[in-house]
Design a protein around this motif. Structure first.
Motif, PDB file in Angstrom:
ATOM      1  N   ASP A  19      60.480  41.633  53.993  1.00  0.00           N
ATOM      2  CA  ASP A  19      59.471  41.919  55.004  1.00  0.00           C
ATOM      3  C   ASP A  19      59.594  43.384  55.410  1.00  0.00           C
ATOM      4  N   ALA A  20      58.637  44.195  54.946  1.00  0.00           N
ATOM      5  CA  ALA A  20      58.665  45.626  55.231  1.00  0.00           C
ATOM      6  C   ALA A  20      57.918  45.994  56.505  1.00  0.00           C
ATOM      7  N   GLY A  21      57.463  44.987  57.235  1.00  0.00           N
ATOM      8  CA  GLY A  21      56.702  45.254  58.451  1.00  0.00           C
ATOM      9  C   GLY A  21      55.210  45.319  58.169  1.00  0.00           C
ATOM     10  N   VAL A  22      54.791  46.311  57.402  1.00  0.00           N
ATOM     11  CA  VAL A  22      53.371  46.451  57.067  1.00  0.00           C
ATOM     12  C   VAL A  22      52.968  45.498  55.952  1.00  0.00           C
ATOM     13  N   ALA A  23      53.947  44.974  55.225  1.00  0.00           N
ATOM     14  CA  ALA A  23      53.653  44.050  54.124  1.00  0.00           C
ATOM     15  C   ALA A  23      54.879  43.205  53.827  1.00  0.00           C
ATOM     16  N   LYS A  24      54.638  42.017  53.271  1.00  0.00           N
ATOM     17  CA  LYS A  24      55.695  41.150  52.785  1.00  0.00           C
ATOM     18  C   LYS A  24      55.628  41.122  51.261  1.00  0.00           C
ATOM     19  N   LEU A  27      45.338  43.394  57.017  1.00  0.00           N
ATOM     20  CA  LEU A  27      44.521  44.609  57.072  1.00  0.00           C
ATOM     21  C   LEU A  27      43.722  44.708  58.360  1.00  0.00           C
ATOM     22  N   GLY A  28      43.928  43.773  59.272  1.00  0.00           N
ATOM     23  CA  GLY A  28      43.176  43.780  60.520  1.00  0.00           C
ATOM     24  C   GLY A  28      41.930  42.916  60.412  1.00  0.00           C
ATOM     25  N   VAL A  29      41.024  43.288  59.524  1.00  0.00           N
ATOM     26  CA  VAL A  29      39.805  42.502  59.339  1.00  0.00           C
ATOM     27  C   VAL A  29      40.079  41.246  58.519  1.00  0.00           C
ATOM     28  N   ALA A  30      41.165  41.246  57.764  1.00  0.00           N
ATOM     29  CA  ALA A  30      41.504  40.095  56.935  1.00  0.00           C
ATOM     30  C   ALA A  30      42.961  40.162  56.519  1.00  0.00           C
ATOM     31  N   LYS A  31      43.552  39.005  56.272  1.00  0.00           N
ATOM     32  CA  LYS A  31      44.875  38.917  55.674  1.00  0.00           C
ATOM     33  C   LYS A  31      44.700  38.754  54.169  1.00  0.00           C
ATOM     34  N   VAL A  32      45.430  39.562  53.401  1.00  0.00           N
ATOM     35  CA  VAL A  32      45.211  39.634  51.957  1.00  0.00           C
ATOM     36  C   VAL A  32      46.524  39.401  51.221  1.00  0.00           C
ATOM     37  N   GLY A  33      46.436  38.706  50.088  1.00  0.00           N
ATOM     38  CA  GLY A  33      47.595  38.503  49.232  1.00  0.00           C
ATOM     39  C   GLY A  33      47.259  38.775  47.783  1.00  0.00           C
ATOM     40  N   LEU A  34      48.145  39.455  47.083  1.00  0.00           N
ATOM     41  CA  LEU A  34      48.012  39.700  45.646  1.00  0.00           C
ATOM     42  C   LEU A  34      49.224  39.070  44.961  1.00  0.00           C
ATOM     43  N   HIS A  35      48.981  38.258  43.928  1.00  0.00           N
ATOM     44  CA  HIS A  35      50.062  37.507  43.293  1.00  0.00           C
ATOM     45  C   HIS A  35      49.930  37.581  41.772  1.00  0.00           C
ATOM     46  N   ILE A  36      51.083  37.665  41.120  1.00  0.00           N
ATOM     47  CA  ILE A  36      51.146  37.629  39.658  1.00  0.00           C
ATOM     48  C   ILE A  36      52.162  36.566  39.260  1.00  0.00           C
ATOM     49  N   TYR A  37      51.790  35.732  38.289  1.00  0.00           N
ATOM     50  CA  TYR A  37      52.706  34.714  37.780  1.00  0.00           C
ATOM     51  C   TYR A  37      52.603  34.723  36.263  1.00  0.00           C
ATOM     52  N   ASP A  38      53.715  35.033  35.577  1.00  0.00           N
ATOM     53  CA  ASP A  38      53.706  35.261  34.131  1.00  0.00           C
ATOM     54  C   ASP A  38      54.675  34.298  33.452  1.00  0.00           C
ATOM     55  N   THR A  73      39.972  35.346  56.874  1.00  0.00           N
ATOM     56  CA  THR A  73      39.604  36.054  58.087  1.00  0.00           C
ATOM     57  C   THR A  73      38.991  35.082  59.074  1.00  0.00           C
ATOM     58  N   ASP A  74      38.972  35.463  60.337  1.00  0.00           N
ATOM     59  CA  ASP A  74      38.364  34.670  61.393  1.00  0.00           C
ATOM     60  C   ASP A  74      37.103  35.385  61.853  1.00  0.00           C
ATOM     61  N   LEU A  75      35.939  34.791  61.574  1.00  0.00           N
ATOM     62  CA  LEU A  75      34.661  35.401  61.922  1.00  0.00           C
ATOM     63  C   LEU A  75      34.157  34.964  63.288  1.00  0.00           C
ATOM     64  N   GLY A  76      34.951  34.194  63.996  1.00  0.00           N
ATOM     65  CA  GLY A  76      34.536  33.701  65.299  1.00  0.00           C
ATOM     66  C   GLY A  76      33.854  32.351  65.189  1.00  0.00           C
ATOM     67  N   ALA A  77      32.722  32.320  64.511  1.00  0.00           N
ATOM     68  CA  ALA A  77      31.995  31.061  64.327  1.00  0.00           C
ATOM     69  C   ALA A  77      32.642  30.184  63.263  1.00  0.00           C
ATOM     70  N   ALA A  78      33.455  30.799  62.408  1.00  0.00           N
ATOM     71  CA  ALA A  78      34.121  30.048  61.338  1.00  0.00           C
ATOM     72  C   ALA A  78      35.289  30.855  60.801  1.00  0.00           C
ATOM     73  N   LYS A  79      36.277  30.136  60.303  1.00  0.00           N
ATOM     74  CA  LYS A  79      37.360  30.755  59.552  1.00  0.00           C
ATOM     75  C   LYS A  79      37.021  30.661  58.073  1.00  0.00           C
ATOM     76  N   VAL A  80      37.184  31.769  57.367  1.00  0.00           N
ATOM     77  CA  VAL A  80      36.759  31.838  55.971  1.00  0.00           C
ATOM     78  C   VAL A  80      37.917  32.326  55.108  1.00  0.00           C
ATOM     79  N   GLY A  81      38.134  31.648  53.999  1.00  0.00           N
ATOM     80  CA  GLY A  81      39.141  32.073  53.034  1.00  0.00           C
ATOM     81  C   GLY A  81      38.548  32.112  51.649  1.00  0.00           C
ATOM     82  N   ILE A  82      39.062  32.994  50.810  1.00  0.00           N
ATOM     83  CA  ILE A  82      38.582  33.110  49.441  1.00  0.00           C
ATOM     84  C   ILE A  82      39.766  33.310  48.508  1.00  0.00           C
ATOM     85  N   GLU A  83      39.705  32.689  47.350  1.00  0.00           N
ATOM     86  CA  GLU A  83      40.726  32.868  46.320  1.00  0.00           C
ATOM     87  C   GLU A  83      40.033  33.143  44.994  1.00  0.00           C
ATOM     88  N   PHE A  84      40.461  34.201  44.329  1.00  0.00           N
ATOM     89  CA  PHE A  84      39.948  34.520  43.001  1.00  0.00           C
ATOM     90  C   PHE A  84      41.108  34.525  42.022  1.00  0.00           C
TER      91      PHE A  84
END
Length: 396
Positions: free
Chosen positions: A170-175, A227-238, A252-263
């Motif tokens: 945990d580097a503070g700004v990122a894990k 990132l403030g506007v959203a929590k982001v994760g980048l992952h590699i599995y080989d 992210t939390d848009l107020g009216a709804a919580k939204v998540g996306i995975e690509f």
């Protein structure tokens, strides 16, 4: 339960901490946590990996989870901790029932440890976990830690859980994390033939096919930040001789709804192999596609503290021309369980929480595939699947 669902990616340790009590054992405070859930399901079809002779009823009752866990955090006063969860749980997905996933691909239907590791934290911010781990991305294998009863299509292309070691910082700004394991997770180890009632290689006769990869080693790495506007994760599995996964997650939390996306974008190694009629066959031979991608969008509208209606929308492109032994097949790249071409699914799960640690929920899920990778209880090939289900649970 809403709180638990948002913490699911962190595993049972977080869920347990949210609801559990403490036990005083040998001068240590140990957290006790777990849950029990049961339900009813109705399906119109199932994956071809299911033996149709056992598919005689479209509906069934099930005990979905019996989980008991113990946990002790590593800290400055005690730099060695542990987390161990024992249980018996089902793993239904929108493309294959728990009969396929539990009995054929993951063997999670017995009461045994499904999360068990020791943590060493020598200095603040740095820790090492070693034992039976879960991957850091995607849905959790345990039903009660997810917003939906069924896991999605993308789940079928993930390793899910495996024995290995992982370094976390945990580097503070990122894990950040890096890890190594020797396989043993979903579709990573050699099993018995899992598809045995279709003409897979196009030669006019029915075949047997083991859709697991022979993985002896795998490495993982990832970075997660806010990132403030959203929590982001980048992952590699080989995986060696298997899959190479590249995963981007954001929520992210848009107020009216919580939204998540995975690509997810996944490629196959040159020597990625399945076993057709007892003979190892390289998936990339004879023009088979060696990559696939998928996207999942999760929307949780804000309704009330006790009522939620999470929605999941998925689309995958699983590749074409999965030619085995020189003939046309139906598997595509075989990275996902959806067969050749594209597939999509829609899942809606109205949920009511009578108390903070109890829930009841209904679910409807519809999946459509280009390939006829599904069968009904009469053995007829299908390209779509409807699921209706109900689940009630208690968490502690």
């Amino acid at each position: 339960m809403k709180k638990l669902m948002g913490l699911a990616a962190a595993g049972l340790l977080v869920a347990g901490a949210a609801n559990a009590g403490s036990l005083k054992v040998a001068n240590s405070d140990i957290v006790l946590y777990g849950g029990v859930s049961a339900g009813y399901q109705y399906i119109t079809s199932d994956h071809v990996a299911r033996n149709t002779t056992s598919f005689k009823n479209n509906d069934y009752f099930s005990v979905n989870n019996v989980i008991i866990g113990l946990k002790k955090d590593a800290d400055s006063n005690s730099p060695i901790g542990f987390n161990a969860a024992f249980g018996n749980f089902t793993v239904p997905t929108v493309i294959a029932s728990n009969t396929v996933v539990n009995d054929v691909l993951l063997s999670s239907g017995t009461f045994q440890p499904w999360l068990a590791y020791v943590t060493i934290a020598p200095v603040q911010g740095l820790s090492v976990d070693a034992g039976l781990l879960w991957n850091k991305f995607g849905e959790a294998p345990i039903t009660i830690l997810n917003s939906h009863i069924n896991r999605g299509i993308l789940f079928t292309g993930h390793p899910v859980l495996y024995a290995g070691a992982r370094v976390n910082y945990d580097a503070g700004v990122a894990k950040i994390y890096v890890g190594y394991n020797q396989g043993g997770g979903l579709r990573q180890t050699q099993g018995t033939p899992t598809v045995n009632n279709l003409d897979i290689d196009g030669n006019g006769t029915t075949d047997s096919l083991d859709i697991d990869y022979r993985v002896s080693d795998a490495i993982e790495a990832g970075l997660m930040t806010d990132l403030g506007v959203a929590k982001v994760g980048l992952h590699i599995y080989d995986e060696s001789n298997g899959r190479n996964l590249y995963v981007l997650c954001a929520k992210t939390d848009l107020g009216a709804a919580k939204v998540g996306i995975e690509f997810d974008y996944t490629t196959l190694d040159d020597n990625a192999t399945l076993v057709l009629n007892g003979t190892p066959v390289r998936l990339k031979d004879n023009g088979a596609d060696d990559s696939a991608y998928g996207i999942a969008i999760n929307i949780d509208p804000v309704i009330s503290d006790q009522v939620s209606v999470p929605i999941r929308i998925e689309y995958v492109e699983n590749g074409d021309s999965a030619a085995l032994n020189g003939a046309g097949g139906i598997l595509g790249s075989a990275i996902y369980l959806t067969g050749e071409g594209s597939a999509y699914s829609l899942t809606i799960t109205p949920t009511y929480n009578p108390t903070g640690n109890t829930f009841v929920r209904a679910e409807i899920a519809y999946t459509s595939t280009d390939a006829k990778i599904l069968v009904d209880d009469s053995g007829s090939e299908k390209d779509n699947r409807t699921y209706l289900g109900f689940e009630a649970g208690f968490l502690f």
